[in-house]
Write a protein that holds these residues in place. Structure first.
Motif, PDB file in Angstrom:
ATOM      1  N   TRP A  61       0.867  -1.180   0.000  1.00  0.00           N
ATOM      2  CA  TRP A  61       0.000   0.000   0.000  1.00  0.00           C
ATOM      3  C   TRP A  61       0.906   1.232   0.000  1.00  0.00           C
ATOM      4  N   LEU A 121      -2.686   3.704  -3.316  1.00  0.00           N
ATOM      5  CA  LEU A 121      -2.648   2.610  -4.282  1.00  0.00           C
ATOM      6  C   LEU A 121      -2.534   1.286  -3.531  1.00  0.00           C
ATOM      7  N   CYS A 122      -3.386   0.311  -3.929  1.00  0.00           N
ATOM      8  CA  CYS A 122      -3.269  -1.068  -3.472  1.00  0.00           C
ATOM      9  C   CYS A 122      -2.593  -1.846  -4.601  1.00  0.00           C
ATOM     10  N   MET A 123      -1.398  -2.401  -4.351  1.00  0.00           N
ATOM     11  CA  MET A 123      -0.596  -3.049  -5.395  1.00  0.00           C
ATOM     12  C   MET A 123      -0.288  -4.493  -4.994  1.00  0.00           C
ATOM     13  N   GLN A 132      -2.910  -3.129  -9.752  1.00  0.00           N
ATOM     14  CA  GLN A 132      -3.120  -2.111  -8.734  1.00  0.00           C
ATOM     15  C   GLN A 132      -4.471  -1.436  -8.926  1.00  0.00           C
TER      16      GLN A 132
END
Length: 496
Positions: A61, A121-123, A132
């Motif tokens: 994150w 961002l969720c990656m 993402q």
């Protein structure tokens, strides 16, 4: 004559085979901004679809709206990686690790600060493939109830001042009279941001007398869609009625009357004594007082009787709700592939394995939801749900036209009227979840729908004590809604 396959062709075939063997996955998250109260908690929701996380996956994150990306939380499945975590977020973030097997890679941010507002961002990375999803976090503070006070006399009326503090973002101030007339255009409002980033507002207005003389100051949070208000009633006698010239004339008249009064002082004393005699009650007035006392006693007796009647009517209302009982069954065609519906369509549970099912536009994909087969667009209905000792669940009502594939927040604006349980607490699923009072470990929840009145009510079905209610205006067909979350305990529809 056969053709020979060259070395370059074999290499191409090998690369294509390797690429096709790689795992294909994606991540989804909410499109609407996540709103969190300053000092509270924020859940940045992110869902891995369809596969469960594997040991070689890496989860990150990051904060993406600053001059450069900063790492909020990193997790290589098996352990957290804290060395690179930004200092401002250290000790304030955590994952829902017991829900990783359901693809839940959401991040909880605790003790939310004003400066946490921004883009995230969720990656997820596996085998050099990165997926993402971006989302926005907005912080909010619901300020104090405004203090409303008199601000002295002005040229045409009386000045009022309204002060309130601890707001974020800056609120809007509205003035109105008791009859609903908007007076905001006449007001002067100043908004100041303090050293901690929170806003204070001060608004002044000049008012004149109307038929009621009740004035309201409303301070509204546009992001929370909630309002703090105060009202003040000013006696009619407080308002100035005369011009300065007329006031001078009245003073002169009083002086003249004073002189005349001094000359007639003796006659005045005699009249005063006569008035005192006339003020003594007559026999008729004395009897009137006795009659009023008797009437007051009768009113007290009637109030006690009405209290008993009100208790009886309250029980009658509960019986009226139960009398609207309607059969309800789960619609397996809407159930998320992680959910299993029993053959009698009265039980649903999380099975932990993604089922490969035929494509169906009615089926929920991104979240663990299921609807009832029965829908309603008129009348009153009542059903009960056995939640047992499940640690987490949601249930209520949903409109027919909601999206089944997108990640949608459970709010009335999105077509969901629901309540839920999170561990040992219960909440109404509104834009900002609202805590509600409910007995711990309530086993059975009753849901009552009155379509024409736009009312959805929730009850503790064991004693029919109301828990919470929504009011709205329905414009389309609605269906009972359920979410057993990721625990193995069953959720059942109770036959009535």
């Amino acid at each position: 004559m056969s053709e020979r396959v060259g070395p370059w062709a074999l290499s191409l075939i090998l690369l294509l085979g390797i690429h096709s063997a790689q795992t294909v996955f994606k991540v989804t998250g909410p499109e609407a901004p996540v709103i969190a109260m300053i000092g509270g908690e924020a859940v940045l929701e992110c869902q891995l679809i369809p596969d469960k996380p594997t040991a070689d996956m890496e989860l990150q994150w990051v904060r993406s709206d600053l001059s450069q990306h900063i790492l909020i939380h990193k997790y290589i499945f098996g352990q957290d990686v804290e060395e690179q975590q930004a200092e401002a977020y250290r000790g304030r973030t955590e994952f829902f690790k017991d829900e990783f097997n359901q693809g839940n890679v959401s991040l909880k941010v605790k003790h939310v600060r004003l400066e946490d507002e921004g883009d995230y961002l969720c990656m997820v990375e596996q085998n050099s493939i990165i997926e993402q999803v971006a989302m926005k976090l907005k912080t909010a503070s619901f300020g104090h109830r405004p203090v409303l006070r008199l601000d002295g006399y002005h040229s045409e009326g009386i000045g009022l001042q309204c002060d309130s503090s601890s707001w974020y973002p800056a609120p809007r101030v509205h003035w109105s009279s008791r009859n609903g007339k908007d007076m905001t255009e006449k007001a002067t409002t100043k908004t100041v941001q303090g050293t901690h980033g929170l806003y204070s507002v001060s608004s002044t207005i000049e008012v004149t007398s109307d038929s009621i003389n009740i004035f309201k100051c409303l301070v509204n949070s546009t992001i929370l869609k909630r309002t703090q208000e105060s009202s003040l009633q000013i006696p009619d006698e407080f308002f100035p009625r005369m011009s300065k010239l007329f006031t001078a004339f009245i003073l002169f008249l009083f002086l003249f009357v004073g002189i005349m009064g001094a000359a007639a002082f003796y006659q005045y004393r005699k009249r005063e004594n006569m008035e005192e005699l006339r003020k003594r009650p007559t026999t008729e007035e004395y009897m009137s007082v006795l009659n009023r006392q008797e009437k007051l006693k009768l009113d007290v007796d009637n109030a006690a009787s009405n209290l008993g009647l009100e208790k009886h009517l309250s029980m009658t209302a509960a019986e009226r709700v139960i009398s609207a009982a309607a059969p309800v069954t789960f619609d397996s065609e809407t159930a998320n592939p992680y959910l299993t519906v029993s053959e009698d369509r009265l039980t649903v549970m999380f099975n932990g394995d993604w089922q490969e099912l035929q494509p169906n536009p009615k089926r929920f994909i991104s979240r663990l939801f299921v609807m009832a087969e029965e829908g309603y667009e008129t009348g009153s209905q009542y059903w009960e749900v056995l939640v047992g000792n499940k640690p987490d669940w949601d249930l209520g009502l949903v409109k027919e036209s909601i999206s089944k594939e997108d990640w949608i927040m459970l709010t009335p604006d999105n077509g969901y009227w629901t309540i839920g349980k999170r561990g040992n607490s219960y909440e109404a699923n509104t834009a900002i979840p609202e805590p509600i009072s409910c007995k711990l470990n309530t086993q059975r929840i009753g849901v009552y729908l009155n379509y024409e009145e736009g009312m959805v009510g929730f009850y503790n079905a064991d004693d029919m004590v109301p828990i919470y209610s929504f009011t709205t205006t329905f414009t389309e067909k609605v269906y009972p809604f359920f979410s057993p979350w990721g625990s193995q305990e069953e959720m059942k529809i109770a036959p009535l």
